[in-house]
Design a protein around this motif. Structure first.
Motif, PDB file in Angstrom:
ATOM      1  N   PHE A   2       0.790  -1.386   0.092  1.00  0.00           N
ATOM      2  CA  PHE A   2       0.211  -0.239   0.178  1.00  0.00           C
ATOM      3  C   PHE A   2       0.886   1.379   0.494  1.00  0.00           C
ATOM      4  CE2 PHE A   2      -1.847   3.588   1.949  1.00  0.00           C
ATOM      5  CZ  PHE A   2      -2.825   3.907   1.881  1.00  0.00           C
ATOM      6  N   ILE A   3       2.055   1.071   0.847  1.00  0.00           N
ATOM      7  CA  ILE A   3       2.761   2.258   1.049  1.00  0.00           C
ATOM      8  C   ILE A   3       3.507   2.842  -0.765  1.00  0.00           C
ATOM      9  CG2 ILE A   3       5.023   3.210   2.061  1.00  0.00           C
ATOM     10  CD1 ILE A   3       3.941   1.797   4.344  1.00  0.00           C
ATOM     11  N   PHE A   4       3.561   1.346  -1.447  1.00  0.00           N
ATOM     12  CA  PHE A   4       4.608   1.599  -2.379  1.00  0.00           C
ATOM     13  C   PHE A   4       3.789   2.360  -3.564  1.00  0.00           C
ATOM     14  CE2 PHE A   4       4.821   0.097  -7.252  1.00  0.00           C
ATOM     15  CZ  PHE A   4       6.394   0.783  -7.064  1.00  0.00           C
ATOM     16  N   LEU A   5       2.334   2.186  -3.837  1.00  0.00           N
ATOM     17  CA  LEU A   5       1.610   2.425  -4.061  1.00  0.00           C
ATOM     18  C   LEU A   5       0.687   4.178  -4.254  1.00  0.00           C
ATOM     19  CD1 LEU A   5      -1.568  -0.981  -4.291  1.00  0.00           C
ATOM     20  CD2 LEU A   5       0.295   0.360  -5.951  1.00  0.00           C
ATOM     21  N   VAL A   6       1.137   4.172  -3.020  1.00  0.00           N
ATOM     22  CA  VAL A   6       0.960   6.057  -2.960  1.00  0.00           C
ATOM     23  C   VAL A   6       1.625   7.011  -2.825  1.00  0.00           C
ATOM     24  CG1 VAL A   6      -1.254   5.346  -0.556  1.00  0.00           C
ATOM     25  CG2 VAL A   6       1.311   5.832  -0.083  1.00  0.00           C
ATOM     26  N   TYR A   7       2.634   6.253  -3.032  1.00  0.00           N
ATOM     27  CA  TYR A   7       3.688   7.207  -3.447  1.00  0.00           C
ATOM     28  C   TYR A   7       4.175   7.065  -4.898  1.00  0.00           C
ATOM     29  CZ  TYR A   7       6.202   7.808   1.174  1.00  0.00           C
ATOM     30  OH  TYR A   7       6.894   8.677   2.144  1.00  0.00           O
ATOM     31  N   VAL A   8       3.384   6.515  -5.820  1.00  0.00           N
ATOM     32  CA  VAL A   8       3.684   6.200  -7.270  1.00  0.00           C
ATOM     33  C   VAL A   8       3.397   7.375  -7.800  1.00  0.00           C
ATOM     34  CG1 VAL A   8       2.853   4.943  -9.380  1.00  0.00           C
ATOM     35  CG2 VAL A   8       2.905   3.908  -7.393  1.00  0.00           C
ATOM     36  N   GLN A 106       9.440  23.558 -16.939  1.00  0.00           N
ATOM     37  CA  GLN A 106       8.513  23.461 -16.821  1.00  0.00           C
ATOM     38  C   GLN A 106       9.145  22.008 -16.481  1.00  0.00           C
ATOM     39  OE1 GLN A 106       6.697  21.951 -20.674  1.00  0.00           O
ATOM     40  NE2 GLN A 106       4.824  21.043 -19.758  1.00  0.00           N
ATOM     41  N   GLU A 107      10.179  21.105 -16.342  1.00  0.00           N
ATOM     42  CA  GLU A 107      10.305  19.937 -15.934  1.00  0.00           C
ATOM     43  C   GLU A 107      10.817  20.527 -14.131  1.00  0.00           C
ATOM     44  OE1 GLU A 107      11.534  21.740 -18.791  1.00  0.00           O
ATOM     45  OE2 GLU A 107      11.678  20.119 -19.812  1.00  0.00           O
ATOM     46  N   GLY A 108      11.159  21.334 -13.402  1.00  0.00           N
ATOM     47  CA  GLY A 108      11.980  21.897 -12.335  1.00  0.00           C
ATOM     48  C   GLY A 108      10.166  21.571 -12.038  1.00  0.00           C
ATOM     49  N   TYR A 109       8.541  21.956 -12.174  1.00  0.00           N
ATOM     50  CA  TYR A 109       7.914  22.346 -12.487  1.00  0.00           C
ATOM     51  C   TYR A 109       6.959  20.687 -11.168  1.00  0.00           C
ATOM     52  CZ  TYR A 109       6.781  27.040 -12.399  1.00  0.00           C
ATOM     53  OH  TYR A 109       6.956  28.372 -12.807  1.00  0.00           O
ATOM     54  N   MET A 110       7.588  20.116 -12.227  1.00  0.00           N
ATOM     55  CA  MET A 110       7.777  18.670 -12.277  1.00  0.00           C
ATOM     56  C   MET A 110       8.447  17.835 -11.015  1.00  0.00           C
ATOM     57  SD  MET A 110       6.665  17.196 -16.266  1.00  0.00           S
ATOM     58  CE  MET A 110       5.921  16.027 -15.467  1.00  0.00           C
ATOM     59  N   ALA A 111       8.971  18.361 -11.291  1.00  0.00           N
ATOM     60  CA  ALA A 111       9.877  17.775  -9.907  1.00  0.00           C
ATOM     61  C   ALA A 111       9.529  18.610  -8.788  1.00  0.00           C
ATOM     62  CB  ALA A 111      11.877  17.995 -10.443  1.00  0.00           C
ATOM     63  N   LEU A 112       9.155  19.494  -8.327  1.00  0.00           N
ATOM     64  CA  LEU A 112       8.997  19.626  -7.003  1.00  0.00           C
ATOM     65  C   LEU A 112       7.585  19.500  -6.356  1.00  0.00           C
ATOM     66  CD1 LEU A 112       9.590  23.651  -7.937  1.00  0.00           C
ATOM     67  CD2 LEU A 112      10.682  22.233  -5.977  1.00  0.00           C
ATOM     68  N   LEU A 113       7.044  18.930  -7.715  1.00  0.00           N
ATOM     69  CA  LEU A 113       5.445  18.056  -7.615  1.00  0.00           C
ATOM     70  C   LEU A 113       5.499  17.331  -6.980  1.00  0.00           C
ATOM     71  CD1 LEU A 113       2.361  18.348  -7.836  1.00  0.00           C
ATOM     72  CD2 LEU A 113       2.340  18.375  -9.756  1.00  0.00           C
ATOM     73  N   GLY A 114       7.041  16.291  -7.872  1.00  0.00           N
ATOM     74  CA  GLY A 114       6.733  14.982  -7.294  1.00  0.00           C
ATOM     75  C   GLY A 114       7.458  15.545  -5.517  1.00  0.00           C
ATOM     76  N   LEU A 115       8.808  15.941  -5.425  1.00  0.00           N
ATOM     77  CA  LEU A 115       8.621  16.554  -4.069  1.00  0.00           C
ATOM     78  C   LEU A 115       7.511  16.637  -3.316  1.00  0.00           C
ATOM     79  CD1 LEU A 115      11.852  18.182  -5.233  1.00  0.00           C
ATOM     80  CD2 LEU A 115      11.969  15.122  -3.748  1.00  0.00           C
ATOM     81  N   CYS A 116       6.787  17.234  -3.490  1.00  0.00           N
ATOM     82  CA  CYS A 116       6.119  17.711  -2.380  1.00  0.00           C
ATOM     83  C   CYS A 116       5.285  17.038  -2.261  1.00  0.00           C
ATOM     84  CB  CYS A 116       5.353  19.165  -3.139  1.00  0.00           C
ATOM     85  SG  CYS A 116       5.649  20.967  -3.164  1.00  0.00           S
ATOM     86  N   LEU A 117       4.065  15.822  -3.020  1.00  0.00           N
ATOM     87  CA  LEU A 117       3.561  14.841  -3.206  1.00  0.00           C
ATOM     88  C   LEU A 117       3.640  13.878  -2.327  1.00  0.00           C
ATOM     89  CD1 LEU A 117       1.689  14.393  -6.894  1.00  0.00           C
ATOM     90  CD2 LEU A 117       0.786  15.173  -5.070  1.00  0.00           C
ATOM     91  N   ALA A 118       5.306  13.740  -1.986  1.00  0.00           N
ATOM     92  CA  ALA A 118       6.179  12.612  -1.648  1.00  0.00           C
ATOM     93  C   ALA A 118       6.043  12.820   0.463  1.00  0.00           C
ATOM     94  CB  ALA A 118       7.899  12.455  -1.653  1.00  0.00           C
ATOM     95  N   VAL A 119       6.479  14.691   0.360  1.00  0.00           N
ATOM     96  CA  VAL A 119       6.129  14.780   1.642  1.00  0.00           C
ATOM     97  C   VAL A 119       5.291  15.015   2.349  1.00  0.00           C
ATOM     98  CG1 VAL A 119       6.873  16.827   3.062  1.00  0.00           C
ATOM     99  CG2 VAL A 119       8.923  16.604   1.317  1.00  0.00           C
ATOM    100  N   VAL A 120       4.216  15.037   1.615  1.00  0.00           N
ATOM    101  CA  VAL A 120       2.497  15.255   2.182  1.00  0.00           C
ATOM    102  C   VAL A 120       2.111  13.767   2.648  1.00  0.00           C
ATOM    103  CG1 VAL A 120       0.273  15.402   1.188  1.00  0.00           C
ATOM    104  CG2 VAL A 120       2.194  17.375   0.770  1.00  0.00           C
ATOM    105  N   VAL A 121       2.437  13.012   0.923  1.00  0.00           N
ATOM    106  CA  VAL A 121       2.133  11.698   1.499  1.00  0.00           C
ATOM    107  C   VAL A 121       2.692  10.688   2.588  1.00  0.00           C
ATOM    108  CG1 VAL A 121       2.678   9.166   0.338  1.00  0.00           C
ATOM    109  CG2 VAL A 121       1.377  10.888  -1.072  1.00  0.00           C
ATOM    110  N   THR A 122       4.193  11.331   2.736  1.00  0.00           N
ATOM    111  CA  THR A 122       5.295  10.565   4.275  1.00  0.00           C
ATOM    112  C   THR A 122       4.482  11.174   5.627  1.00  0.00           C
ATOM    113  OG1 THR A 122       7.094  11.040   3.019  1.00  0.00           O
ATOM    114  CG2 THR A 122       7.502  10.914   5.072  1.00  0.00           C
TER     115      THR A 122
END
Length: 133
Positions: A2-8, A106-122
């Protein structure tokens, strides 16, 4: 599992962002500058896009599709500065994009969005674990 799926989703955004930033880094390091000419226009996801046609050192013709805002054109200009990779001439962008800080691309925004999502999920997992004790 489950943890892996929420980080996808976070991993997808982070991976796509880092992959795109790699191209920007390569073009900054070994890119060759040339002039390109604006060609046809289209709409991709409600963003006006322009095909920029340029030639490499061997005079072979290539094109890259860019968001209109990334061209840096003023008025009725049709010439734009293009930077391409001599080892892979199809990899190209405009001079304006390369002058932006990485986090503003645009690429930087995507990387930052991924980092923010990971922080929120964590944080959500940590809070859930704290209250389940």
């Amino acid at each position: 599992m489950f943890i892996f799926l929420v980080y996808v989703p976070a991993l997808v955004f982070l991976g796509l962002g880092i992959f795109g930033l790699r191209d920007v880094w390569i073009l900054r390091r070994r890119g060759v500058r040339t002039e390109g000419r604006c060609g046809g226009t289209s709409w991709n996801a409600n963003i006006p896009s322009v095909d920029v046609i340029y030639r490499d050192e061997a005079r072979k013709r290539h094109y890259v599709t860019m968001a209109a805002e990334d061209l840096g054109l003023v008025g009725g200009e049709s010439i734009v500065q293009v930077v391409y990779d001599p080892l892979k001439p199809g990899r190209a962008t405009t001079e304006k994009v390369l002058k932006k800080p990485l986090w503003r691309t645009q690429e930087g925004y995507m990387a930052l969005l991924g980092l923010c999502l990971a922080v929120v999920v964590t944080a959500m997992i940590a809070v859930a674990a704290r209250f389940s004790l």
